[in-house]
Design a protein around this motif. Structure first.
Motif, PDB file in Angstrom:
ATOM      1  N   LEU A 152      -8.200  -2.288   4.534  1.00 29.79           N
ATOM      2  CA  LEU A 152      -9.051  -1.970   3.390  1.00 29.79           C
ATOM      3  C   LEU A 152     -10.321  -2.812   3.408  1.00 29.79           C
TER       4      LEU A 152
ATOM      5  N   ASP B 287      -8.530  -0.892  -6.517  1.00 29.14           N
ATOM      6  CA  ASP B 287      -7.633  -0.082  -5.703  1.00 29.14           C
ATOM      7  C   ASP B 287      -6.341   0.138  -6.495  1.00 29.14           C
TER       8      ASP B 287
ATOM      9  N   LYS C 188      -2.060   5.035   3.119  1.00 31.36           N
ATOM     10  CA  LYS C 188      -3.241   4.311   2.654  1.00 31.36           C
ATOM     11  C   LYS C 188      -3.447   3.058   3.508  1.00 31.36           C
ATOM     12  N   TYR C 189      -4.689   2.519   3.443  1.00 31.07           N
ATOM     13  CA  TYR C 189      -5.007   1.293   4.161  1.00 31.07           C
ATOM     14  C   TYR C 189      -4.175   0.127   3.624  1.00 31.07           C
TER      15      TYR C 189
ATOM     16  N   SER D 169       0.835  -1.196   0.000  1.00 27.07           N
ATOM     17  CA  SER D 169       0.000   0.000   0.000  1.00 27.07           C
ATOM     18  C   SER D 169       0.871   1.247   0.000  1.00 27.07           C
TER      19      SER D 169
ATOM     20  N   SER E 275     -12.694  -1.830   6.386  1.00 29.25           N
ATOM     21  CA  SER E 275     -13.317  -0.507   6.273  1.00 29.25           C
ATOM     22  C   SER E 275     -14.614  -0.536   5.470  1.00 29.25           C
TER      23      SER E 275
END
Length: 732
Positions: A425, A442, A419-420, A415, A428
């Motif tokens: 990710l 992504d 960022k996650y 990542s 979330s």
């Protein structure tokens, strides 16, 4: 004493016989249950394997179909109007280079070519200029030439005339400006590619894997057999599952012969239909594989049971003999009996331990390792702390890391900063929290810091009570580039044509109106035809620009609270002259929507009605009537319907009626006029204004009726000024 000894020996013999029967029954029951369990386990694994193969085949085929469709769109968008122009326009080094680039997209694509209406190759990816070669006798050429609206067609495997290798072709028909057949685009797929792929995942060569066309014609196989290529087998497991059982997937066991000696064996076959494509994948193994562990275990159980039985027979024989010899040996006999019972218990415990060990061995089996390492997509396995546990070969290619460089490290290495990571990710998203699965796009980072677009499929599972994640990664860089190129091409063509075409249309209108003087009887029809065609081109360009705005989320809307009845009266009046030119009349029926107010963009609402009314008029019989009716629905919604009495919508077209460039029949559409974009644009506008669109057909005493309808929520009377918003501010 003698009598007692005889009675005791008989009891001992009867008890020994009973124990022998019990031991034999337990051994047989264990063998039977283990066999059923082994078959069930292999059935589940075979079904999972066939699903994986079908998904991989669909992914690989999507690449081939995408390459084929992009070439067809390139040709059709080049305004090639007839067969002669097709031959001239495509016989160029630039088009040859384009074909070579498409072949390089995927290793299973062997060749791509364009063929004229007589079956001669115009241009193809192997050589330039193309050799003088005809494919008029090939089944895919005959099918595309003889069947209008054929779509993509997958051929039988054939010997390639260039290199002699087996090849099956995916083809699409090319049509001229009048809908006539002017040639085809063919894409050759190599069965050898799939045979090699199947060999790698065939459980070390012990499984047979086949790809079959939906009419049960063999396209590719491992082990490869030339004698079977292209044969249609209606006695296969695929036929039994899809035609007899009417299923898309199943596992069946039937009698067959092994691959080498032809000896009769029991064959387990897992059949899976490939979604979106006319293909079936078959995965088969014989009982030499799926019953091998069971046979070894059964032999061990039989040996243990036999030893136990012999021990019992010997022990009870000795007891009986001792009972006959003397009564005073009763104590010794009792001890031996107890020993025999202890032996029986220990042997039963041994059988149970062997069964548990067999199940433990199955849990730790590495049978799925081949699937994991040879999957076309990248697969990453992550523990509940976000640490990487496994990393397959495809993931190594995508991310640029070796397996040893990532296993044990945290997934945040994929990542960008801030960022996650993969675990965050997934967590979330509410969808993942509730279902344990999620599909999203992504931009992870490769080794070296390069960002790339990717499609991620994240699923959770539990092992020994601990949560794990499986992440399937697909690099969609090429797909994004193709979408961008397509959008830029449409934008450039539309804007570059719009200005000169507007000038041409205005000039033709002035000439037709007499601004340049009186036109002769011969010139006036020609000018009129040119003016009508310029109007059609203007509508096409406007439709293309509307589609582009909708896709980009940049179409502006000025919302107002307006009386529905007034909008309908305006729509009918504006389109009445168009209907009269076609010999049709539009009538607005009495309704119960007086006072109903809707919140819409007035211009966009008229565009919706114009599309629906023009379609209804074009497909209505001469001297017939198109009716517009409005009604209140349950709750606070109103419905507007446009009804025509034409031939109706063909059944095979209904599922794609709102798709872009969709036309029920190309020849009929050419006669009626249209771009195939109207209903797609209409649906997008309706959705943007918080409405719904649909259609239905019904039979009446006077014939067939087709109803297209739109629904909007009612609003209170206007109390504020009109507001202008964009599609981005009010997504559908």
């Amino acid at each position: 004493m003698k009598r007692t000894g005889m009675q005791t020996s008989r009891v001992a013999i009867a008890l020994g016989a009973f124990l022998v029967i019990i031991i034999a029954a337990i051994a047989i029951a264990a063998i039977v249950l283990l066999r059923k369990q082994e078959i069930d386990d292999w059935s589940k694994q075979s079904a999972a394997f066939s699903r994986m193969l079908a998904e991989t085949t669909a992914q690989q085929m999507s690449t081939a179909f995408l390459a084929l469709d992009s070439i067809v769109e390139r040709i059709q968008d080049s305004s090639i109007s007839d067969a002669d122009y097709l031959k001239k326009a495509l016989k160029t080094p630039e088009f040859y280079q384009l074909l070579r680039e498409k072949v390089a997209i995927s290793p299973q694509i062997d060749v791509i070519g364009v063929v004229d209406e007589e079956g001669n190759i115009i241009n193809y990816s192997r050589d330039y200029p193309a050799p003088q070669r005809s494919v008029a006798d090939r089944d895919y050429f005959i099918e595309q030439k003889s069947k209008l609206g054929q779509g993509a067609y997958v051929s039988r495997p054939l010997h390639n005339r260039a290199n002699g290798a087996w090849t099956f072709y995916i083809s699409r028909r090319l049509t001229g400006s009048d809908g006539e057949f002017i040639g085809i685009v063919q894409l050759g797929v190599s069965p050898a590619f799939y045979s090699a792929f199947y060999e790698r995942v065939s459980l070390r060569g012990q499984a047979a894997i086949s790809m079959i066309r939906n009419d049960f014609t063999l396209l590719a196989r491992w082990p490869a057999k030339d004698a079977m290529m292209g044969l249609r087998d209606t006695g296969s497991a695929a036929y039994q599952v899809t035609q007899v059982l009417q299923k898309k997937s199943d596992v069946i066991i039937r009698d067959g012969a092994d691959e080498n000696g032809g000896k009769p064996v029991h064959v387990m076959e897992a059949v899976q239909v490939v979604d979106k494509y006319p293909l079936i994948v078959s995965f088969s193994i014989d009982d030499a594989l799926y019953l091998s562990d069971w046979r070894r275990t059964s032999l061990l159980i039989a040996m243990v049971a036999s030893g136990t039985i012999i021990a019992v027979i010997v022990a009870f024989g000795m007891l009986a003999a001792m009972f006959k010899r003397r009564e005073e040996d009763l104590m010794v006999t009792t001890v031996l009996k107890q020993q025999a019972e202890d032996i029986n218990k220990s042997q039963t415990a041994l059988l149970q331990n062997l069964t548990e060990q067999q199940l433990a061995l199955k849990d730790s089996s590495d049978r799925m390792e081949a699937i994991f390492q040879n999957a076309a997509d990248g697969i990453i396995m992550i523990d509940e702390d976000g640490n990487i546990e496994a990393f397959n070969r495809a993931a190594q290619v995508i991310y640029g890391y070796k397996d040893a460089e990532v296993v044990g490290r945290h997934s945040k290495m994929f990542s960008p900063p801030g960022k996650y990571d993969l675990l965050e990710l997934a967590m979330s998203r509410n969808e993942f929290v509730h279902t344990g699965q999620i599909h999203l796009e992504d931009e992870p980072v490769r080794n070296g810091g390069e960002l790339f677009p990717a499609e991620l499929s994240i699923s959770e599972y539990y092992l020994s009570g601990k949560r794990k994640l499986i992440v399937i990664v697909r690099d969609i860089t090429e797909r994004r580039n193709m979408e961008r190129i397509k959008s830029e091409f449409i934008s450039t063509v539309s804007h570059e044509l719009r200005t000169p075409l507007t000038a041409i249309r205005g000039s033709l209108g002035l000439v037709l109106g007499g601004a340049a003087g009186h036109l002769s009887d011969k010139a006036k029809p020609l000018i009129s035809i040119a003016y009508k065609n310029s109007e059609s081109l203007t509508r096409l360009i406007n439709d293309l620009l509307d589609i582009q705005k909708i896709e980009a989320g940049k179409m502006d809307f000025k919302y107002e609270l307006l009386p529905l009845q007034r909008l309908l009266e305006s729509s009918v009046g504006d389109n009445q002259s168009f209907a009269q030119n076609l010999g049709v009349r539009i009538e607005l029926l009495d309704n119960d929507v007086a006072g109903a107010v809707i919140r819409v963009d007035a211009g966009r609402f008229q565009q919706i009605m114009a599309n629906l009314l023009s379609n209804a008029c074009k497909y209505s019989p001469y001297a017939s009537e198109v009716t517009v009716l409005a009604s209140r629905m349950e709750g606070t919604r109103v419905r507007v319907e446009v009804v025509d009495r034409g031939e109706g919508i063909p059944e095979k077209f209904r599922h794609r009626i709102f798709q872009k460039f969709s036309q029920a029949d190309s020849s009929d559409t050419r006669a009626k006029g249209g771009t195939g974009l109207g209903l797609s644009i209409t649906q997008a506008i309706v959705n943007q204004m918080q409405g719904e669109i649909g259609y239905y057909s019904q039979s009446t005493a006077t014939g067939q009726e087709t109803h297209f309808f739109v629904e909007f929520p009612c609003w209170p009377a206007p109390s504020s000024q009109p507001e202008q918003v964009s599609a981005e501010a009010h997504p559908s």
